[in-house]
Each structure stands twice: as structure tokens, then as C-alpha cells.
Design a protein around this motif. Structure first.
Motif, PDB file in Angstrom:
ATOM      1  N   GLY A  86       0.810  -1.196   0.000  1.00 40.34           N
ATOM      2  CA  GLY A  86       0.000   0.000   0.000  1.00 40.34           C
ATOM      3  C   GLY A  86       0.850   1.255   0.000  1.00 40.34           C
ATOM      4  N   THR A  87       0.212   2.369  -0.284  1.00 36.20           N
ATOM      5  CA  THR A  87       0.913   3.656  -0.305  1.00 36.20           C
ATOM      6  C   THR A  87       0.605   4.497   0.924  1.00 36.20           C
ATOM      7  OG1 THR A  87      -0.898   4.578  -1.618  1.00 36.20           O
ATOM      8  CG2 THR A  87       1.010   3.711  -2.813  1.00 36.20           C
ATOM      9  N   GLY A  88      -0.260   3.985   1.802  1.00 36.68           N
ATOM     10  CA  GLY A  88      -0.618   4.682   3.032  1.00 36.68           C
ATOM     11  C   GLY A  88      -1.349   3.722   3.941  1.00 36.68           C
ATOM     12  N   PRO A  89      -1.850   4.182   5.094  1.00 36.80           N
ATOM     13  CA  PRO A  89      -2.567   3.302   6.011  1.00 36.80           C
ATOM     14  C   PRO A  89      -3.830   2.721   5.367  1.00 36.80           C
ATOM     15  CG  PRO A  89      -1.974   5.360   7.088  1.00 36.80           C
ATOM     16  CD  PRO A  89      -1.702   5.550   5.625  1.00 36.80           C
ATOM     17  N   LEU A  90      -4.119   1.475   5.711  1.00 36.94           N
ATOM     18  CA  LEU A  90      -5.320   0.784   5.255  1.00 36.94           C
ATOM     19  C   LEU A  90      -6.283   0.653   6.431  1.00 36.94           C
ATOM     20  CD1 LEU A  90      -6.857  -1.096   3.161  1.00 36.94           C
ATOM     21  CD2 LEU A  90      -5.617  -2.994   4.255  1.00 36.94           C
ATOM     22  N   THR A  91      -7.517   1.054   6.251  1.00 36.03           N
ATOM     23  CA  THR A  91      -8.528   0.930   7.298  1.00 36.03           C
ATOM     24  C   THR A  91      -9.452  -0.241   6.999  1.00 36.03           C
ATOM     25  OG1 THR A  91      -8.520   3.294   7.769  1.00 36.03           O
ATOM     26  CG2 THR A  91     -10.437   2.048   8.503  1.00 36.03           C
ATOM     27  N   ILE A  92      -9.494  -1.197   7.900  1.00 35.82           N
ATOM     28  CA  ILE A  92     -10.494  -2.268   7.852  1.00 35.82           C
ATOM     29  C   ILE A  92     -11.598  -1.857   8.821  1.00 35.82           C
ATOM     30  CG2 ILE A  92     -10.981  -4.706   8.263  1.00 35.82           C
ATOM     31  CD1 ILE A  92      -8.058  -5.301   7.633  1.00 35.82           C
ATOM     32  N   GLY A  93     -12.752  -1.464   8.276  1.00 35.97           N
ATOM     33  CA  GLY A  93     -13.815  -0.944   9.114  1.00 35.97           C
ATOM     34  C   GLY A  93     -14.649  -2.010   9.781  1.00 35.97           C
ATOM     35  N   HIS A  94     -14.700  -3.183   9.179  1.00 36.08           N
ATOM     36  CA  HIS A  94     -15.539  -4.269   9.691  1.00 36.08           C
ATOM     37  C   HIS A  94     -15.073  -5.548   9.015  1.00 36.08           C
ATOM     38  CE1 HIS A  94     -19.971  -5.926  10.190  1.00 36.08           C
ATOM     39  NE2 HIS A  94     -19.119  -6.496  11.036  1.00 36.08           N
ATOM     40  N   ALA A  95     -14.974  -6.628   9.756  1.00 31.37           N
ATOM     41  CA  ALA A  95     -14.546  -7.903   9.186  1.00 31.37           C
ATOM     42  C   ALA A  95     -15.315  -9.038   9.827  1.00 31.37           C
ATOM     43  CB  ALA A  95     -13.044  -8.112   9.365  1.00 31.37           C
ATOM     44  N   THR A  96     -15.610 -10.046   9.039  1.00 34.10           N
ATOM     45  CA  THR A  96     -16.281 -11.243   9.543  1.00 34.10           C
ATOM     46  C   THR A  96     -15.673 -12.475   8.889  1.00 34.10           C
ATOM     47  OG1 THR A  96     -17.978 -11.244   7.807  1.00 34.10           O
ATOM     48  CG2 THR A  96     -18.482 -10.038   9.861  1.00 34.10           C
ATOM     49  N   VAL A  97     -15.975 -13.626   9.477  1.00 28.97           N
ATOM     50  CA  VAL A  97     -15.614 -14.903   8.875  1.00 28.97           C
ATOM     51  C   VAL A  97     -16.802 -15.835   9.044  1.00 28.97           C
ATOM     52  CG1 VAL A  97     -14.508 -15.747  11.005  1.00 28.97           C
ATOM     53  CG2 VAL A  97     -13.901 -16.759   8.807  1.00 28.97           C
ATOM     54  N   GLY A  98     -17.092 -16.620   8.028  1.00 29.01           N
ATOM     55  CA  GLY A  98     -18.219 -17.539   8.075  1.00 29.01           C
ATOM     56  C   GLY A  98     -17.979 -18.735   7.181  1.00 29.01           C
ATOM     57  N   LEU A  99     -18.995 -19.571   7.066  1.00 31.59           N
ATOM     58  CA  LEU A  99     -18.897 -20.800   6.291  1.00 31.59           C
ATOM     59  C   LEU A  99     -19.777 -20.703   5.053  1.00 31.59           C
ATOM     60  CD1 LEU A  99     -19.199 -23.388   9.225  1.00 31.59           C
ATOM     61  CD2 LEU A  99     -17.125 -22.355   8.277  1.00 31.59           C
ATOM     62  N   PRO A 100     -19.222 -20.922   3.859  1.00 30.51           N
ATOM     63  CA  PRO A 100     -20.033 -20.874   2.642  1.00 30.51           C
ATOM     64  C   PRO A 100     -21.160 -21.907   2.676  1.00 30.51           C
ATOM     65  CG  PRO A 100     -17.700 -20.805   2.110  1.00 30.51           C
ATOM     66  CD  PRO A 100     -17.805 -21.132   3.565  1.00 30.51           C
ATOM     67  N   ALA A 101     -22.317 -21.531   2.110  1.00 30.71           N
ATOM     68  CA  ALA A 101     -23.453 -22.439   2.071  1.00 30.71           C
ATOM     69  C   ALA A 101     -23.217 -23.600   1.109  1.00 30.71           C
ATOM     70  CB  ALA A 101     -24.710 -21.670   1.666  1.00 30.71           C
ATOM     71  N   ALA A 102     -22.349 -23.393   0.123  1.00 33.26           N
ATOM     72  CA  ALA A 102     -21.955 -24.419  -0.840  1.00 33.26           C
ATOM     73  C   ALA A 102     -20.534 -24.097  -1.266  1.00 33.26           C
ATOM     74  CB  ALA A 102     -22.900 -24.428  -2.035  1.00 33.26           C
ATOM     75  N   PRO A 103     -19.802 -25.070  -1.797  1.00 35.33           N
ATOM     76  CA  PRO A 103     -18.415 -24.792  -2.188  1.00 35.33           C
ATOM     77  C   PRO A 103     -18.304 -23.581  -3.104  1.00 35.33           C
ATOM     78  CG  PRO A 103     -18.829 -27.145  -2.272  1.00 35.33           C
ATOM     79  CD  PRO A 103     -20.155 -26.489  -1.995  1.00 35.33           C
ATOM     80  N   GLY A 104     -17.469 -22.627  -2.708  1.00 36.89           N
ATOM     81  CA  GLY A 104     -17.228 -21.439  -3.504  1.00 36.89           C
ATOM     82  C   GLY A 104     -18.315 -20.397  -3.453  1.00 36.89           C
ATOM     83  N   SER A 105     -19.377 -20.634  -2.698  1.00 39.75           N
ATOM     84  CA  SER A 105     -20.524 -19.734  -2.704  1.00 39.75           C
ATOM     85  C   SER A 105     -20.281 -18.513  -1.813  1.00 39.75           C
ATOM     86  CB  SER A 105     -21.779 -20.458  -2.206  1.00 39.75           C
ATOM     87  OG  SER A 105     -22.864 -19.556  -2.053  1.00 39.75           O
ATOM     88  N   PRO A 106     -20.676 -17.312  -2.272  1.00 43.38           N
ATOM     89  CA  PRO A 106     -20.594 -16.132  -1.420  1.00 43.38           C
ATOM     90  C   PRO A 106     -21.738 -16.052  -0.417  1.00 43.38           C
ATOM     91  CG  PRO A 106     -21.474 -15.506  -3.538  1.00 43.38           C
ATOM     92  CD  PRO A 106     -21.125 -16.970  -3.636  1.00 43.38           C
ATOM     93  N   THR A 107     -22.769 -16.889  -0.582  1.00 43.72           N
ATOM     94  CA  THR A 107     -23.845 -16.976   0.408  1.00 43.72           C
ATOM     95  C   THR A 107     -23.397 -17.902   1.527  1.00 43.72           C
ATOM     96  OG1 THR A 107     -25.577 -16.521  -1.202  1.00 43.72           O
ATOM     97  CG2 THR A 107     -26.224 -17.704   0.788  1.00 43.72           C
ATOM     98  N   LEU A 108     -23.645 -17.482   2.767  1.00 42.28           N
ATOM     99  CA  LEU A 108     -23.092 -18.183   3.920  1.00 42.28           C
ATOM    100  C   LEU A 108     -24.154 -18.977   4.669  1.00 42.28           C
ATOM    101  CD1 LEU A 108     -20.807 -15.305   5.267  1.00 42.28           C
ATOM    102  CD2 LEU A 108     -20.387 -16.954   3.413  1.00 42.28           C
ATOM    103  N   GLN A 109     -23.694 -20.000   5.377  1.00 37.06           N
ATOM    104  CA  GLN A 109     -24.591 -20.798   6.200  1.00 37.06           C
ATOM    105  C   GLN A 109     -25.207 -19.938   7.302  1.00 37.06           C
ATOM    106  OE1 GLN A 109     -22.747 -24.383   7.723  1.00 37.06           O
ATOM    107  NE2 GLN A 109     -21.516 -24.657   5.847  1.00 37.06           N
TER     108      GLN A 109
END
Length: 415
Positions: A86-109
Motif C-alpha cells: 500500500g501507499t498509506g494506512p489501510l482501514t479495515i472498518g468491519h470484518a467477519t468470517v463464516g462458512l459458505p453455504a456451498a463450495p465457492g458460494s458467497p452466500t453463507l450458512q
């Protein structure tokens, strides 16, 4: 470090590798306390000069959901993010982790989404230029060789990203903060790249240390099925998870980069996404990995076909890789350079260089073990070409079947 007896594995080594499964595993875990082990990782690079995947311009008031496949399972996870390029500070405003509803799916269980915090409970984090941030532990049990969905909301303009060009996995971009949403629809873009996420660790009683794969596109998965986790290190992780009992099994961290070379940076050919030379990235991508105990080196073919280096230059670089890994107390395994006649850059002169490097690799090199990828991939009737059954179609990268054959040839006990 005392050098171990050198092990050579190729087609003849498949039986030895299979027979060693029980011996490699060890006794049951008993009352051993959990430890943090690297279960997934990737190599990040400077962005594309052409802004591929918005890597140069970056993101603002957007969320990125990334799907990654872990190697070992555990009861908790923690995440490592980087702003290395990066060229300056990076702000992560919100982060989560979950389990995909199906392999590769962006929809979560439903019910699987967990909030990710930093520094003892903060919902956001600042990742300074050139730095990393490690999340707090997250209570989310994950199974070995399963997928996680990591979502980060980037509220302010990021500028240039730290990314991985050839992820072979789709990441999804959304407007606004979508980190807590289980619904994965409505994306504004879908890119086959990773951004900012450098590693995932699990708390485990059975895993012990990590195996780091330092490679090029052969290991990065070029030629493999998109989104299917069929790179050869993925198949290796599956084999490791299939051992019983599992005490002492390592995580597998794949820090391969398509186009990577032993001694030359990608920027030198106007392609920063190919990464710094393998020698230049040893500290960040290998030695700093959590609990690294061994390194598998699969490199050199790009030095041949992209840069036209001599065998002596490539061998000197590989010798340095072995020496520096040994100095850090790591076990080292190396692969021979696979065939590539039929690929656009192949010439008889480059074939002679490849053969010379392989002749050296099959001798006393300083590596603890050798897996003969050339022997596995080549067509016996045309040894300078990939066996048609293993050819992805470009005559240099293995398909899924070829990747499985490579993984099957690795003696697990050597790792």
C-alpha cells in the motif's frame, strides 16, 4: 542442521509415500494443549500496472468477500491481513468470517457468521503502510480441507492494494458494508484474485507446524479448474488430512506465484504481479510463516523460458534457497523442472538448460529430498512434452489429473 538422508521420489516413489501414511501420523493427541498452526496462506504482490481487478486504484466504501480453503481444521481461527504494498494506512472498518453455504458460494450458512475483532475487541483496525495486522481469536470450529468466507469492509479509499493475481478462486465485491450479510447476492464485481488476506491460522491439538510451498504457476494452480481447489498443494493437504491418527500433521501454506522466478523480480519485466524473486521473498513468505518446519521448492522453469538464464545462474539461485532454508533449521524438498515443449517460448536451447538444471537437481544439491515432477509429467514417447493425459492444454501446466499425480508423489513423512 544435520542433513538427512536425501530422498528421491518420482513414479517409483508413489508406493513409498503411500506406505508411510501410518508412520507419519504418530500417537493420539491425548491431553496436548492446542497450538496455533498456519492452515492457509498466499503470497501478496504489488498491484497490476494496468489496474487489473482494481488492484492499482483499490476500493472505497466497498466490501470484499473472499473464499479460501483451509488445510488443517481447528476450534478457533485467526486472520492475518497485510498492507505490504500500500501507499498509506489501510482501514479495515468491519470484518467477519463464516462458512459458505456451498463450495465457492458467497452466500453463507445461517448462523455461521462471526465478527472478527482486533487488539482485544476492536471492530476495526488500521494496517499501516508495509505492515500486517493479526486478528483476535475467533470461536469458529472449522473442518480440515473446508472453506471459509472472509469479508472485509473498506470504508475509505485504499489506494494501491496488496493482492494475489492468480487466485483460481472468485472474490466478490459489494457496495457498502456487507460483512455481516449471509446473502451473497448483489455483488458489483467478481474477481479471480485475493486482496489483503495473507494467512489463516487455526487452534489445533493435532496439527504441528506448516509446510510452505514456494513455487510458480505449477503450484499456484494455472491450468486447474477454477474454484475447485485442485492445485497440487490442495491435493497434498487432502492426503495429509487423510492420515490416521493425525497428531503432528502439518498445515499446508501455498505461497506460489504465477510467473515467479528464482532470481529475477516481476517488475523487471513490467509485471509486478509476478512478485519479487523467490530469494527476495524468503523472509516474508517462508521464514515468517507460523510454525514453518519445511519448505517445498518448485521453481526455475520461468527463469528458463521467460528470462533465458543459464543453468549455472538458476542452479546458483537454487543453492542459495537451500542454504538459507537450512540456516533457518527447515527441512527442504525440491522438484525438478517439468517439460514444456509446445509452449510458445520453448526452444531446443532452453530445453538443454532445463535438462542441465534437472541433472543437477537429481544429484547432491543440499536439499533434503527431491520429487521428480519432470519424470511424473513427461510423455515417455516425447520426454520434452507433457503427457497428454496430464496436459491442461497449454503444454506446460498440469490439469487436475496431473496435479493429483504430483501430490501423490510427495512422501508425507519427509515433510
Amino acid at each position: 542442521m544435520i542433513k538427512r538422508r536425501r530422498v528421491v521420489a518420482g513414479l517409483a516413489g508413489l508406493g513409498l509415500a503411500a506406505a508411510s501414511l501410518v508412520a507419519a501420523a504418530g500417537p493420539a493427541s491425548g491431553g496436548i494443549p492446542p497450538r496455533w498452526v498456519g492452515t492457509w496462506g498466499t503470497a501478496l504482490t504489488a498491484p497490476s500496472l494496468a489496474n487489473t481487478g482494481s488492484s492499482l486504484n483499490g476500493f472505497a466504501d466497498q466490501s470484499i468477500r473472499q473464499i479460501v480453503r483451509v488445510s488443517l481444521g481447528g476450534e478457533q481461527v485467526r486472520l492475518r491481513f497485510t498492507n505490504a504494498y500500500g501507499t498509506g494506512p489501510l482501514t479495515i472498518g468491519h470484518a467477519t468470517v463464516g462458512l459458505p453455504a456451498a463450495p465457492g458460494s458467497p452466500t453463507l450458512q445461517a448462523g455461521s457468521v462471526r465478527e472478527v475483532t482486533f487488539n482485544g475487541g476492536s471492530a476495526s483496525a488500521t494496517v499501516y503502510k508495509g505492515a500486517e495486522v493479526l486478528s483476535d481469536p475467533v470461536d469458529l470450529p472449522v473442518a480440515g480441507t473446508s472453506e471459509l468466507a472472509v469479508t472485509i469492509y473498506l470504508p475509505t479509499p485504499t489506494g494501491a492494494t496488496s493482492w494475489h493475481w492468480t487466485a483460481r478462486q472468485t472474490s466478490y465485491v459489494y457496495a457498502g458494508d456487507r460483512a455481516a450479510d449471509t446473502d451473497g447476492t448483489g455483488q458489483t464485481a467478481a474477481y479471480n484474485h485475493f486482496y489483503y488476506l495473507a494467512g489463516v491460522e487455526v487452534s489445533t491439538k493435532t496439527g504441528l507446524g506448516t509446510v510452505v510451498v514456494l513455487g510458480d504457476s505449477i503450484s499456484d494452480g494455472s491450468g486447474s479448474t477454477l474454484g475447485a481447489n485442485t492445485r497440487w498443494p490442495d491435493y497434498l493437504a487432502t492426503r495429509i488430512n487423510s492420515t490416521w491418527p493425525a497428531l503432528g500433521d502439518p498445515g499446508v501454506i501455498n505461497v506460489a506465484l504465477a510467473g515467479n522466478q528464482v532470481t529475477k523480480d516481476g517488475l523487471a519485466i513490467n509485471s509486478p504481479a509476478l512478485g519479487n524473486s523467490a530469494l527476495a521473498r524468503l523472509d516474508d513468505d517462508v521464514f515468517n510463516q507460523p510454525g514453518v518446519r519445511s519448505v517445498f521448492v518448485e521453481l526455475g522453469i520461468n527463469d528458463v523460458h521467460l528470462s533465458g538464464f543459464t543453468a549455472e545462474q538458476i542452479i546458483a539461485g537454487l543453492k542459495q534457497l537451500a542454504a538459507q532454508a537450512e540456516a533457518h533449521g527447515l527441512r527442504t524438498v525440491v522438484a525438478t523442472l517439468g517439460p514444456f515443449e509446445g509452449y510458445a517460448t520453448w526452444t531446443p536451447e532452453k530445453e538443454a538448460v532445463r535438462q542441465a538444471v534437472n541433472t543437477w537437481l537429481r544429484g547432491d544439491t543440499g536439499f533434503d529430498g527431491l520429487v521428480d515432477f519432470d519424470q511424473i509429467l513427461r510423455d515417455p514417447a516425447n520426454p520434452s512434452k507433457v503427457l497428454p493425459a496430464y496436459d491442461s492444454g497449454d503444454h506446460i501446466h498440469p490439469n487436475d489429473t496431473g496435479a493429483q499425480a504430483l501430490a501423490n508423489a510427495v512422501p508425507l513423512w519427509l515433510l
